[in-house]
Design a protein around this motif. Structure first.
Motif, PDB file in Angstrom:
ATOM      1  N   LEU A  84     -22.639  59.366 -29.841  1.00 11.78           N
ATOM      2  CA  LEU A  84     -23.097  59.740 -28.510  1.00 11.78           C
ATOM      3  C   LEU A  84     -22.763  58.568 -27.588  1.00 11.78           C
ATOM      4  N   ASN A  85     -21.601  58.605 -27.011  1.00 12.48           N
ATOM      5  CA  ASN A  85     -21.105  57.518 -26.176  1.00 12.48           C
ATOM      6  C   ASN A  85     -20.996  58.032 -24.739  1.00 12.48           C
ATOM      7  N   PRO A  86     -21.740  57.473 -23.807  1.00  8.61           N
ATOM      8  CA  PRO A  86     -21.722  57.998 -22.436  1.00  8.61           C
ATOM      9  C   PRO A  86     -20.374  57.843 -21.753  1.00  8.61           C
ATOM     10  N   LEU A  87     -19.499  57.029 -22.311  1.00  6.85           N
ATOM     11  CA  LEU A  87     -18.186  56.829 -21.716  1.00  6.85           C
ATOM     12  C   LEU A  87     -17.108  57.678 -22.377  1.00  6.85           C
ATOM     13  N   LEU A  88     -17.505  58.521 -23.327  1.00  6.28           N
ATOM     14  CA  LEU A  88     -16.526  59.294 -24.085  1.00  6.28           C
ATOM     15  C   LEU A  88     -16.489  60.746 -23.617  1.00  6.28           C
ATOM     16  N   ALA A  89     -15.306  61.202 -23.250  1.00 10.65           N
ATOM     17  CA  ALA A  89     -15.130  62.606 -22.886  1.00 10.65           C
ATOM     18  C   ALA A  89     -14.698  63.382 -24.123  1.00 10.65           C
ATOM     19  N   PRO A  90     -15.463  64.375 -24.543  1.00  8.53           N
ATOM     20  CA  PRO A  90     -15.098  65.111 -25.759  1.00  8.53           C
ATOM     21  C   PRO A  90     -13.919  66.036 -25.544  1.00  8.53           C
ATOM     22  N   SER A  91     -13.196  66.308 -26.611  1.00  7.12           N
ATOM     23  CA  SER A  91     -12.170  67.353 -26.584  1.00  7.12           C
ATOM     24  C   SER A  91     -12.894  68.691 -26.681  1.00  7.12           C
ATOM     25  N   VAL A  92     -12.648  69.582 -25.745  1.00  2.25           N
ATOM     26  CA  VAL A  92     -13.387  70.847 -25.726  1.00  2.25           C
ATOM     27  C   VAL A  92     -12.432  72.028 -25.804  1.00  2.25           C
ATOM     28  N   LEU A  93     -12.941  73.113 -26.364  1.00  5.03           N
ATOM     29  CA  LEU A  93     -12.147  74.315 -26.556  1.00  5.03           C
ATOM     30  C   LEU A  93     -12.314  75.289 -25.395  1.00  5.03           C
TER      31      LEU A  93
ATOM     32  N   TYR B  60     -16.363  64.314 -31.344  1.00  6.50           N
ATOM     33  CA  TYR B  60     -17.446  64.693 -30.429  1.00  6.50           C
ATOM     34  C   TYR B  60     -17.288  66.158 -30.055  1.00  6.50           C
ATOM     35  N   GLY B  61     -16.067  66.581 -29.756  1.00  2.00           N
ATOM     36  CA  GLY B  61     -15.827  67.978 -29.436  1.00  2.00           C
ATOM     37  C   GLY B  61     -16.122  68.891 -30.610  1.00  2.00           C
ATOM     38  N   LEU B  62     -15.781  68.438 -31.809  1.00  2.31           N
ATOM     39  CA  LEU B  62     -16.087  69.205 -33.020  1.00  2.31           C
ATOM     40  C   LEU B  62     -17.587  69.394 -33.165  1.00  2.31           C
ATOM     41  N   TYR B  63     -18.348  68.333 -32.924  1.00  2.00           N
ATOM     42  CA  TYR B  63     -19.798  68.414 -33.027  1.00  2.00           C
ATOM     43  C   TYR B  63     -20.353  69.433 -32.018  1.00  2.00           C
ATOM     44  N   LEU B  64     -19.843  69.416 -30.789  1.00  2.00           N
ATOM     45  CA  LEU B  64     -20.317  70.362 -29.780  1.00  2.00           C
ATOM     46  C   LEU B  64     -19.984  71.800 -30.187  1.00  2.00           C
ATOM     47  N   SER B  65     -18.820  71.982 -30.799  1.00  2.00           N
ATOM     48  CA  SER B  65     -18.452  73.319 -31.270  1.00  2.00           C
ATOM     49  C   SER B  65     -19.412  73.796 -32.353  1.00  2.00           C
ATOM     50  N   GLU B  66     -19.779  72.893 -33.243  1.00  2.07           N
ATOM     51  CA  GLU B  66     -20.716  73.261 -34.310  1.00  2.07           C
ATOM     52  C   GLU B  66     -22.106  73.547 -33.746  1.00  2.07           C
ATOM     53  N   LEU B  67     -22.498  72.847 -32.688  1.00  5.50           N
ATOM     54  CA  LEU B  67     -23.773  73.162 -32.028  1.00  5.50           C
ATOM     55  C   LEU B  67     -23.749  74.580 -31.479  1.00  5.50           C
ATOM     56  N   SER B  68     -22.626  74.953 -30.872  1.00  7.20           N
ATOM     57  CA  SER B  68     -22.496  76.300 -30.332  1.00  7.20           C
ATOM     58  C   SER B  68     -22.631  77.347 -31.431  1.00  7.20           C
ATOM     59  N   LYS B  69     -21.982  77.102 -32.557  1.00 10.58           N
ATOM     60  CA  LYS B  69     -22.081  78.033 -33.683  1.00 10.58           C
ATOM     61  C   LYS B  69     -23.514  78.115 -34.193  1.00 10.58           C
ATOM     62  N   ALA B  70     -24.194  76.965 -34.261  1.00 10.18           N
ATOM     63  CA  ALA B  70     -25.548  76.934 -34.811  1.00 10.18           C
ATOM     64  C   ALA B  70     -26.512  77.761 -33.971  1.00 10.18           C
ATOM     65  N   VAL B  71     -26.483  77.590 -32.652  1.00  9.08           N
ATOM     66  CA  VAL B  71     -27.452  78.310 -31.814  1.00  9.08           C
ATOM     67  C   VAL B  71     -27.084  79.778 -31.651  1.00  9.08           C
ATOM     68  N   SER B  72     -25.791  80.096 -31.723  1.00 17.62           N
ATOM     69  CA  SER B  72     -25.374  81.488 -31.535  1.00 17.62           C
ATOM     70  C   SER B  72     -25.665  82.358 -32.750  1.00 17.62           C
ATOM     71  N   THR B  73     -25.957  81.723 -33.895  1.00 16.76           N
ATOM     72  CA  THR B  73     -26.254  82.488 -35.110  1.00 16.76           C
ATOM     73  C   THR B  73     -27.748  82.481 -35.448  1.00 16.76           C
ATOM     74  N   GLU B  74     -28.570  82.016 -34.535  1.00 14.84           N
ATOM     75  CA  GLU B  74     -30.024  82.063 -34.739  1.00 14.84           C
ATOM     76  C   GLU B  74     -30.492  83.518 -34.703  1.00 14.84           C
ATOM     77  N   ASN B  75     -31.696  83.776 -35.184  1.00 16.56           N
ATOM     78  CA  ASN B  75     -32.228  85.136 -35.173  1.00 16.56           C
ATOM     79  C   ASN B  75     -32.221  85.726 -33.767  1.00 16.56           C
ATOM     80  N   THR B  76     -32.586  84.891 -32.803  1.00 18.80           N
ATOM     81  CA  THR B  76     -32.425  85.254 -31.396  1.00 18.80           C
ATOM     82  C   THR B  76     -31.355  84.334 -30.840  1.00 18.80           C
ATOM     83  N   PRO B  77     -30.115  84.803 -30.727  1.00 27.00           N
ATOM     84  CA  PRO B  77     -29.009  83.928 -30.354  1.00 27.00           C
ATOM     85  C   PRO B  77     -29.242  83.219 -29.022  1.00 27.00           C
ATOM     86  N   ARG B  78     -28.816  81.961 -28.987  1.00 24.40           N
ATOM     87  CA  ARG B  78     -28.882  81.162 -27.766  1.00 24.40           C
ATOM     88  C   ARG B  78     -27.496  80.619 -27.446  1.00 24.40           C
ATOM     89  N   SER B  79     -27.384  80.039 -26.260  1.00 25.21           N
ATOM     90  CA  SER B  79     -26.133  79.400 -25.856  1.00 25.21           C
ATOM     91  C   SER B  79     -26.292  77.884 -25.930  1.00 25.21           C
TER      92      SER B  79
END
Length: 291
Positions: free
Chosen positions: A196-205, A223-242
């Motif tokens: 978590l580096n405030p000066l780092l811009a992640p690669s995003v899809l 960092y971009g990979l981690y954000l992608s995995e966060l998206s997958k994690a919340v979107s597959t919850e019982n009540t999907p989130r963004s």
């Protein structure tokens, strides 16, 4: 999650200790030293953003805007001019009626999701020699969480600065807390490249780049990979989130804990702490880190 629960008592005690460190109340202090950041590239990142997202910088001591801000272009980035401002600042990303971001986890191929005029993401930037013209800075759910440990509110971007400290001290401490809570390693290993580096811009899809994936040889790849995995994690919850839902929730949890810290009432059995320990937010963070 099972491993986390097994070590929950240790986690709680360590987290409270970390949250209490350098968290005093009171006023005073400047905005911190650093070099001038005449212009920086800002990369809002839940997934790739569209054009039309407003990006502004604020002084954490006065709460006032720095310069005129800018709007993201077709690449989803914005270049802002901070003039001669040479100390810490806060980035604020605001949506619009037409703004979108790419949510990888929603639907089989991902989808563009609205980022409305009511939506905001923040990032704390302790100014340093690395913040120079041409630097690229990311604004993500994790930077938004860190901001929750520091700013007064989404509408009041001043930070509470303890006596003998400055805004940069508060920001570094808030970022460290967020990184600790997310469980992101800092060692020089492959997994440690996710920081978590405030000066780092992640690669995003985006819809057009998803097929080619993320290049992990680039600085913001992990960092971009981690954000992608966060998206997958919340979107597959019982009540999907963004990812935006998660960002908002993480900010609110951080703000609740900050309130206890400032009141000197934070404890391992504080409701805000136990609620977070049992939350879907923590499960999503753990899932992304494991992936």
């Amino acid at each position: 999650m099972k491993l986390f629960k097994k070590h929950a008592p240790l986690f709680l005690s360590l987290m409270v200790a970390a949250l209490l460190t350098a968290c005093g109340g009171g006023g005073g202090g400047g905005s911190g030293g650093g070099s001038a950041a005449a212009g920086v590239t800002v990369v809002p990142a839940l997934g790739a953003f569209s054009a039309g997202v407003r990006v502004e910088a604020y002084d954490p001591v006065t709460g006032l805007a720095i310069g005129d801000g800018a709007t993201t272009d077709a690449t989803g980035t914005a270049v802002i001019d901070l003039g001669t401002h040479a100390s810490s600042f806060i980035l604020k990303v605001s949506g619009s009626a037409t703004a979108k971001y790419f949510e990888e986890g929603l639907t089989a191929n991902g989808t563009d999701t609205s980022f409305t005029s009511n939506d905001v993401l923040l990032a704390l930037v302790p100014a340093s020699a690395a913040v120079t013209k041409g630097a690229s800075i990311g604004v993500t759910p994790l930077t938004h969480m860190a901001a929750g440990f520091a700013v007064n509110s989404l509408s009041d971007l001043k930070v509470n600065i303890p006596v003998g400290k400055d805004a940069a001290d508060v920001m570094y401490a808030a970022i460290a807390r967020a990184r600790y809570i997310t469980g992101l390693p800092v060692q020089a290993s492959e997994r440690g490249k996710i920081t978590l580096n405030p000066l780092l811009a992640p690669s995003v899809l985006s819809a057009t780049t998803k097929a080619s994936g993320i290049n992990l040889s680039q600085a913001g790849g992990y960092y971009g990979l981690y954000l992608s995995e966060l998206s997958k994690a919340v979107s597959t919850e019982n009540t999907p989130r963004s990812s935006l839902d998660l960002a908002k929730s993480l900010f609110n949890r951080a703000a609740a804990i900050k309130t206890l810290v400032l009141a000197n009432t934070l404890a391992t059995n504080s409701q805000a702490v136990t609620d977070f320990l049992a939350s879907a937010d923590l499960l999503a963070l753990n899932s992304a880190a494991a992936a």
